[in-house]
Motif scaffolding. Structure first.
Motif, PDB file in Angstrom:
ATOM      1  N   HIS A 182       0.798  -1.226   0.000  1.00  0.00           N
ATOM      2  CA  HIS A 182       0.000   0.000   0.000  1.00  0.00           C
ATOM      3  C   HIS A 182       0.833   1.280   0.000  1.00  0.00           C
ATOM      4  O   HIS A 182       0.262   2.369   0.054  1.00  0.00           O
ATOM      5  CB  HIS A 182      -0.935   0.018   1.214  1.00  0.00           C
ATOM      6  N   ASP A 183       2.178   1.155  -0.022  1.00  0.00           N
ATOM      7  CA  ASP A 183       3.049   2.329   0.073  1.00  0.00           C
ATOM      8  C   ASP A 183       2.632   3.189   1.270  1.00  0.00           C
ATOM      9  O   ASP A 183       2.519   4.412   1.188  1.00  0.00           O
ATOM     10  CB  ASP A 183       3.014   3.158  -1.221  1.00  0.00           C
ATOM     11  N   LEU A 184       2.378   2.539   2.407  1.00  0.00           N
ATOM     12  CA  LEU A 184       1.790   3.203   3.566  1.00  0.00           C
ATOM     13  C   LEU A 184       2.588   2.905   4.826  1.00  0.00           C
ATOM     14  O   LEU A 184       3.001   1.763   5.061  1.00  0.00           O
ATOM     15  CB  LEU A 184       0.346   2.705   3.753  1.00  0.00           C
ATOM     16  N   VAL A 185       2.813   3.940   5.606  1.00  0.00           N
ATOM     17  CA  VAL A 185       3.364   3.800   6.953  1.00  0.00           C
ATOM     18  C   VAL A 185       2.510   4.659   7.880  1.00  0.00           C
ATOM     19  O   VAL A 185       1.835   5.595   7.437  1.00  0.00           O
ATOM     20  CB  VAL A 185       4.849   4.232   7.047  1.00  0.00           C
ATOM     21  N   PRO A 188       1.281  13.050   3.969  1.00  0.00           N
ATOM     22  CA  PRO A 188      -0.029  12.504   4.329  1.00  0.00           C
ATOM     23  C   PRO A 188      -0.662  11.764   3.150  1.00  0.00           C
ATOM     24  O   PRO A 188      -0.551  12.185   1.996  1.00  0.00           O
ATOM     25  CB  PRO A 188      -0.837  13.749   4.699  1.00  0.00           C
ATOM     26  N   LYS A 189      -1.309  10.657   3.470  1.00  0.00           N
ATOM     27  CA  LYS A 189      -1.920   9.811   2.439  1.00  0.00           C
ATOM     28  C   LYS A 189      -3.190   9.196   3.020  1.00  0.00           C
ATOM     29  O   LYS A 189      -3.208   8.771   4.176  1.00  0.00           O
ATOM     30  CB  LYS A 189      -0.941   8.703   2.046  1.00  0.00           C
ATOM     31  N   ALA A 190      -4.223   9.122   2.226  1.00  0.00           N
ATOM     32  CA  ALA A 190      -5.451   8.459   2.668  1.00  0.00           C
ATOM     33  C   ALA A 190      -5.194   6.961   2.817  1.00  0.00           C
ATOM     34  O   ALA A 190      -4.463   6.360   2.017  1.00  0.00           O
ATOM     35  CB  ALA A 190      -6.570   8.704   1.665  1.00  0.00           C
ATOM     36  N   ILE A 191      -5.781   6.387   3.821  1.00  0.00           N
ATOM     37  CA  ILE A 191      -5.715   4.937   3.986  1.00  0.00           C
ATOM     38  C   ILE A 191      -6.518   4.322   2.840  1.00  0.00           C
ATOM     39  O   ILE A 191      -7.655   4.726   2.600  1.00  0.00           O
ATOM     40  CB  ILE A 191      -6.305   4.527   5.361  1.00  0.00           C
ATOM     41  N   PRO A 192      -5.938   3.359   2.105  1.00  0.00           N
ATOM     42  CA  PRO A 192      -6.669   2.752   0.990  1.00  0.00           C
ATOM     43  C   PRO A 192      -8.043   2.244   1.429  1.00  0.00           C
ATOM     44  O   PRO A 192      -8.202   1.736   2.548  1.00  0.00           O
ATOM     45  CB  PRO A 192      -5.756   1.612   0.551  1.00  0.00           C
ATOM     46  N   ALA A 193      -9.030   2.377   0.550  1.00  0.00           N
ATOM     47  CA  ALA A 193     -10.434   2.098   0.883  1.00  0.00           C
ATOM     48  C   ALA A 193     -10.644   0.733   1.520  1.00  0.00           C
ATOM     49  O   ALA A 193     -11.327   0.617   2.537  1.00  0.00           O
ATOM     50  CB  ALA A 193     -11.304   2.257  -0.361  1.00  0.00           C
ATOM     51  N   GLY A 194     -10.072  -0.320   0.950  1.00  0.00           N
ATOM     52  CA  GLY A 194     -10.263  -1.667   1.498  1.00  0.00           C
ATOM     53  C   GLY A 194      -9.705  -1.802   2.899  1.00  0.00           C
ATOM     54  O   GLY A 194     -10.341  -2.381   3.789  1.00  0.00           O
ATOM     55  N   LEU A 195      -8.526  -1.262   3.109  1.00  0.00           N
ATOM     56  CA  LEU A 195      -7.898  -1.308   4.434  1.00  0.00           C
ATOM     57  C   LEU A 195      -8.695  -0.449   5.413  1.00  0.00           C
ATOM     58  O   LEU A 195      -8.929  -0.857   6.562  1.00  0.00           O
ATOM     59  CB  LEU A 195      -6.453  -0.825   4.344  1.00  0.00           C
ATOM     60  N   GLN A 236     -11.681  -2.331   6.614  1.00  0.00           N
ATOM     61  CA  GLN A 236     -11.301  -3.366   7.575  1.00  0.00           C
ATOM     62  C   GLN A 236     -10.977  -2.764   8.945  1.00  0.00           C
ATOM     63  O   GLN A 236     -11.389  -3.298   9.976  1.00  0.00           O
ATOM     64  CB  GLN A 236     -10.117  -4.169   7.069  1.00  0.00           C
ATOM     65  N   LEU A 237     -10.248  -1.648   8.952  1.00  0.00           N
ATOM     66  CA  LEU A 237      -9.902  -1.013  10.223  1.00  0.00           C
ATOM     67  C   LEU A 237     -11.141  -0.437  10.905  1.00  0.00           C
ATOM     68  O   LEU A 237     -11.267  -0.571  12.137  1.00  0.00           O
ATOM     69  CB  LEU A 237      -8.845   0.071   9.996  1.00  0.00           C
ATOM     70  N   LYS A 238     -12.029   0.172  10.139  1.00  0.00           N
ATOM     71  CA  LYS A 238     -13.268   0.708  10.732  1.00  0.00           C
ATOM     72  C   LYS A 238     -14.042  -0.381  11.466  1.00  0.00           C
ATOM     73  O   LYS A 238     -14.639  -0.151  12.511  1.00  0.00           O
ATOM     74  CB  LYS A 238     -14.166   1.343   9.662  1.00  0.00           C
ATOM     75  N   ALA A 239     -14.021  -1.597  10.911  1.00  0.00           N
ATOM     76  CA  ALA A 239     -14.735  -2.711  11.536  1.00  0.00           C
ATOM     77  C   ALA A 239     -14.106  -3.135  12.864  1.00  0.00           C
ATOM     78  O   ALA A 239     -14.754  -3.796  13.672  1.00  0.00           O
ATOM     79  CB  ALA A 239     -14.777  -3.903  10.576  1.00  0.00           C
ATOM     80  N   LEU A 240     -12.861  -2.727  13.104  1.00  0.00           N
ATOM     81  CA  LEU A 240     -12.143  -3.085  14.337  1.00  0.00           C
ATOM     82  C   LEU A 240     -12.238  -2.002  15.398  1.00  0.00           C
ATOM     83  O   LEU A 240     -11.714  -2.178  16.503  1.00  0.00           O
ATOM     84  CB  LEU A 240     -10.683  -3.379  14.006  1.00  0.00           C
TER      85      LEU A 240
END
Length: 135
Positions: free
Chosen positions: A50-53, A117-124, A127-131
């Motif tokens: 995701h090129d995300l940290v 700053p980068k938006a968290i990818p939609a799928g991730l 999944q995180l919102k569900a947690l």
């Protein structure tokens, strides 16, 4: 609630055998990292796929009681709120069920290459919102 066992070693303490205040931040970081891994997203996977940290943006810490050399601790992490480009975790450090420290940690989502700053990818994000476990 996710909990990471941590043993207090000599390197974690000051000359009096009490955990040095900054070392608690490392314990909290490990717990958040392991929480992500337990939910299928280790930090290397986030970076590669995701090129995300995530980087700490803000932290409020309440030191209640000291931890000492050789203590067996539990460091908790619970996602309170996941937004499009940030997340808030509630965390605690406990010894034998007694809370030694509480913390609220806001992490920002950043692109791994430029630390912008980068938006968290939609799928991730879904999944995180569900947690989430709101306070």
């Amino acid at each position: 609630m996710f909990s990471l066992p941590v043993r207090v070693y000599w390197e974690d303490t000051d000359a009096g055998g009490v955990v040095y205040h900054a070392q608690y931040l490392a314990f909290l970081e490990r717990a958040r990292s392991e929480w992500m891994r337990a939910n299928g997203y280790g930090q290397d996977r986030l970076r590669q796929e995701h090129d995300l940290v995530f980087a700490v943006r803000a932290m409020a810490v309440d030191f209640l009681k000291p931890a000492r050399l050789d203590d067996a601790l539990q460091v908790t992490a619970q996602l309170r709120d996941c937004r499009r480009a940030s997340a808030v975790f509630d965390q605690a450090v406990l010894r034998d069920g007694v809370t030694l420290l509480t913390a609220q940690v806001r992490v920002a989502a950043l692109d791994a290459g430029g630390f912008r700053p980068k938006a968290i990818p939609a799928g991730l994000h879904t999944q995180l919102k569900a947690l989430e476990r709101p306070a």
